[in-house]
Design an enzyme around this catalytic site. Structure first.
Site, PDB file in Angstrom:
ATOM      1  N   LYS A 147      -0.258  -0.738  -0.092  1.00  0.00           N
ATOM      2  CA  LYS A 147      -0.910  -0.737   1.210  1.00  0.00           C
ATOM      3  C   LYS A 147      -0.062  -0.069   2.282  1.00  0.00           C
ATOM      4  O   LYS A 147      -0.580   0.445   3.249  1.00  0.00           O
ATOM      5  CB  LYS A 147      -1.311  -2.149   1.615  1.00  0.00           C
ATOM      6  CG  LYS A 147      -0.223  -3.200   1.543  1.00  0.00           C
ATOM      7  CD  LYS A 147      -0.703  -4.465   2.223  1.00  0.00           C
ATOM      8  CE  LYS A 147      -0.964  -5.597   1.262  1.00  0.00           C
ATOM      9  NZ  LYS A 147      -1.340  -6.826   1.953  1.00  0.00           N
TER      10      LYS A 147
ATOM     11  N   LYS B 112      -3.818   1.041  -2.601  1.00  0.00           N
ATOM     12  CA  LYS B 112      -2.499   0.414  -2.717  1.00  0.00           C
ATOM     13  C   LYS B 112      -1.500   1.485  -3.155  1.00  0.00           C
ATOM     14  O   LYS B 112      -1.897   2.446  -3.768  1.00  0.00           O
ATOM     15  CB  LYS B 112      -2.534  -0.713  -3.765  1.00  0.00           C
ATOM     16  CG  LYS B 112      -3.640  -1.739  -3.583  1.00  0.00           C
ATOM     17  CD  LYS B 112      -3.278  -2.761  -2.549  1.00  0.00           C
ATOM     18  CE  LYS B 112      -4.386  -3.813  -2.416  1.00  0.00           C
ATOM     19  NZ  LYS B 112      -4.185  -4.752  -1.342  1.00  0.00           N
TER      20      LYS B 112
ATOM     21  N   LYS C 257     -10.902   1.782   0.998  1.00  0.00           N
ATOM     22  CA  LYS C 257     -10.612   0.984   2.194  1.00  0.00           C
ATOM     23  C   LYS C 257      -9.158   1.114   2.610  1.00  0.00           C
ATOM     24  O   LYS C 257      -8.259   1.072   1.771  1.00  0.00           O
ATOM     25  CB  LYS C 257     -10.933  -0.479   1.880  1.00  0.00           C
ATOM     26  CG  LYS C 257     -10.432  -1.481   2.898  1.00  0.00           C
ATOM     27  CD  LYS C 257     -10.806  -2.898   2.477  1.00  0.00           C
ATOM     28  CE  LYS C 257     -10.219  -3.936   3.397  1.00  0.00           C
ATOM     29  NZ  LYS C 257      -8.759  -3.989   3.360  1.00  0.00           N
TER      30      LYS C 257
ATOM     31  N   GLU D 144      -5.763  -3.902   5.661  1.00  0.00           N
ATOM     32  CA  GLU D 144      -5.876  -4.423   7.028  1.00  0.00           C
ATOM     33  C   GLU D 144      -4.639  -4.139   7.875  1.00  0.00           C
ATOM     34  O   GLU D 144      -4.723  -4.036   9.086  1.00  0.00           O
ATOM     35  CB  GLU D 144      -6.172  -5.926   7.015  1.00  0.00           C
ATOM     36  CG  GLU D 144      -5.095  -6.805   6.401  1.00  0.00           C
ATOM     37  CD  GLU D 144      -5.194  -6.902   4.883  1.00  0.00           C
ATOM     38  OE1 GLU D 144      -4.493  -7.746   4.321  1.00  0.00           O
ATOM     39  OE2 GLU D 144      -5.965  -6.128   4.259  1.00  0.00           O
TER      40      GLU D 144
ATOM     41  N   HIS E 184     -12.468  -6.888   8.492  1.00  0.00           N
ATOM     42  CA  HIS E 184     -11.522  -7.656   7.674  1.00  0.00           C
ATOM     43  C   HIS E 184     -11.140  -8.920   8.432  1.00  0.00           C
ATOM     44  O   HIS E 184     -11.052  -8.914   9.650  1.00  0.00           O
ATOM     45  CB  HIS E 184     -10.277  -6.822   7.370  1.00  0.00           C
ATOM     46  CG  HIS E 184      -9.433  -7.450   6.297  1.00  0.00           C
ATOM     47  ND1 HIS E 184      -8.573  -8.487   6.562  1.00  0.00           N
ATOM     48  CD2 HIS E 184      -9.347  -7.221   4.972  1.00  0.00           C
ATOM     49  CE1 HIS E 184      -7.989  -8.857   5.424  1.00  0.00           C
ATOM     50  NE2 HIS E 184      -8.439  -8.111   4.448  1.00  0.00           N
ATOM     51  N   ARG E 185     -10.907 -10.010   7.685  1.00  0.00           N
ATOM     52  CA  ARG E 185     -10.675 -11.302   8.339  1.00  0.00           C
ATOM     53  C   ARG E 185      -9.206 -11.726   8.297  1.00  0.00           C
ATOM     54  O   ARG E 185      -8.897 -12.910   8.215  1.00  0.00           O
ATOM     55  CB  ARG E 185     -11.561 -12.375   7.703  1.00  0.00           C
ATOM     56  CG  ARG E 185     -11.319 -12.571   6.215  1.00  0.00           C
ATOM     57  CD  ARG E 185     -12.183 -13.688   5.659  1.00  0.00           C
ATOM     58  NE  ARG E 185     -11.865 -13.954   4.258  1.00  0.00           N
ATOM     59  CZ  ARG E 185     -12.229 -15.048   3.604  1.00  0.00           C
ATOM     60  NH1 ARG E 185     -12.933 -15.979   4.214  1.00  0.00           N
ATOM     61  NH2 ARG E 185     -11.899 -15.223   2.342  1.00  0.00           N
TER      62      ARG E 185
END
EC number: 4.1.1.39
Length: 465
Positions: free
Chosen positions: A167, A165, A191, A194, A284-285
């Site tokens: 992001k 972050k 990560k 998304e 990722h969803r």
């Protein structure tokens, strides 16, 4: 004999309560809310018809095929207790209706047109039973849980991650610096968010290069294998694969995809590439709540999770039972089992309508993330067990001393919880005590405990049985 034109009730053809389901049928459980005056048998038959061979009127070309062989059948209806005019409708679909190895085709049939059907006020797909005859036509996850552990050489504990972050807005070099600090501090993974793809402030190639540099530096200093989920999601499949190829050339272990916004065709394409080239695939969803959050309309996430296991992914965000993003404990654990286990028995108390046999299709690691911090570690360790990824974004980067101490705090907390569990202590009851003990010899953990001691996200979960 001429054919009889005109409109006839769906239930005359598609409601077959005497039908015995076959082992090869795909079974669906729909939550149906009919319009006033529409009987449940007609509504259930309409769902079966519109998601298989039916249309609104009799057509003469019906006579050119065997409808009995190809039609979906509504074979059972039960009322939902405590809800007015709501039913669970069970539909069986013959396997021949679906293209092999295509989640896209399966969904186009089962949840295509039927959701806009006027005789229904609302419709939700609650669960699907995927028969082995169909699941065997899918590759499934590129590698699965065991192969991932072997690649990373990490056993006996959940893996730790962190979303970088802010992001959006960081330059590639600053982004890479944040990645290095987190991995150096003790996390296994960092990560891409998304929505980090390839924007004007940070193009994908620059990000990939700086993240790979961060990864190798952290690996050299810690002696542990590290990963950063490089988001390969792009506007076209070709561009996505180009990014995955570059990741492979850099020698990194894992890439990432947003499977719902990217689409199942793109996801399966990437999954095949990842298995062929030794890359792990983090999923990722993003957008899932648009589809699964309403209780009476849409698709339940357990179905989207099953679809992902077929399409392919080694990790998927599965919601959590604590933190800022909702998830109801039994229901969440139900689809976590569907992601990881080989055989999951029907259990309505956890929202599982059918026994699902995956016949050794590799499993997917559930990822818990969203508003979690060190005080949640005992609960997360107990609820998710070893085969999971626990992701702390703000819970790492929000540490008062910076990213690396934030990572240290999380790693110390996790190791303390795993050790306590292995010694037979009760994490649910003694969790806070375990964290306090560990913080006595870890100043980083003590500082984290102080910052987040009062934080709670307490709202009613929308997703109840």
């Amino acid at each position: 004999v001429g054919f009889k034109a005109g409109v006839k009730d769906y239930k005359l053809t598609y409601y077959t309560p005497e039908y015995k389901t076959k082992d090869t049928d795909i079974l669906a459980a729909f939550r149906v809310t009919p319009q006033p005056g529409v009987p449940p048998e007609e509504a259930g038959a309409a769902v079966a018809a519109e998601s298989s061979t039916g249309t609104w009127t009799t057509v003469w070309t019906d006579g050119l095929t065997s409808l009995d062989r190809y039609k979906g059948r509504c074979y059972h209806i039960e009322t939902v207790t405590g809800e007015e005019n709501q039913f669970i409708v069970y539909v069986a679909y013959p396997l021949d209706l679906f293209e092999e190895g295509s989640v896209t085709n399966m969904f186009t049939s089962i949840v295509g047109d039927v959701f806009g059907f006027k005789a229904l006020r609302a419709l939700r797909l609650e669960d699907l039973r995927i028969p082995p005859a169909y699941s065997k036509t899918f590759q499934g996850p590129p590698h699965g849980i065991q192969v991932e552990r072997d690649k990373l050489n990490k056993y006996g504990r959940p893996l730790l991650g962190c979303t970088i972050k802010p992001k959006l807005g960081l330059s590639a070099k600053n982004y890479g610096r944040a990645v290095y600090e987190c991995l150096r501090g003790g996390l296994d993974f960092t990560k891409d968010d998304e929505n980090v793809n390839s924007q004007p402030f940070m193009r994908w190639r620059d990000r990939f290069l700086f993240c790979a540099e961060a990864l190798y530096k952290a690996q050299a200093e810690t002696g542990e294998i590290k990963g950063h989920y490089l988001n390969a999601t792009a506007g076209t499949c070709e561009e996505m694969i180009k990014r995955a190829v570059f990741a492979r050339e850099l020698g990194v272990p894992i890439v990432m995809h947003d499977y719902l916004t990217g689409g199942f065709t793109a996801n399966t394409t990437l999954s095949y590439y990842c298995r062929d080239n030794g890359l792990l695939l983090h999923i990722h969803r993003a957008m899932h709540a648009v589809i699964d959050r309403q209780k009476n309309h849409g698709i339940h996430f357990r179905v989207l999770a099953k679809a992902l296991r077929m399409s392919g992914g080694d990790h998927i965000h599965s919601g959590i039972v604590v933190g800022k993003l909702e998830g109801e404990r039994d229901i969440t654990l139900g689809f976590v089992d569907l992601l990881r286990d080989d055989l999951v028995e029907e259990d309505r108390s956890r929202g599982i309508y059918f026994t699902q046999d995956w016949v050794s299709l590799p499993g997917v690691l559930p990822v818990a993330s969203g508003g979690i911090h060190v005080w949640h570690m005992p609960a997360l360790t107990e609820i998710f067990g070893d085969d999971s990824v626990l992701q702390f974004g703000g819970g790492t980067l929000g540490h008062p001393w910076g990213n690396a101490p934030g990572a240290v705090a999380n790693r110390v907390a996790l190791e303390a919880c795993v050790q306590a569990r292995n010694e037979g202590r009760d994490l649910a009851r003694e969790g806070n005590e375990i964290i306090r003990e560990a913080s006595k010899w870890s100043p980083e953990l003590a500082a984290a405990c102080e910052v987040w001691k009062e934080i709670k996200f307490e709202f009613e979960a929308m997703d109840t049985l």
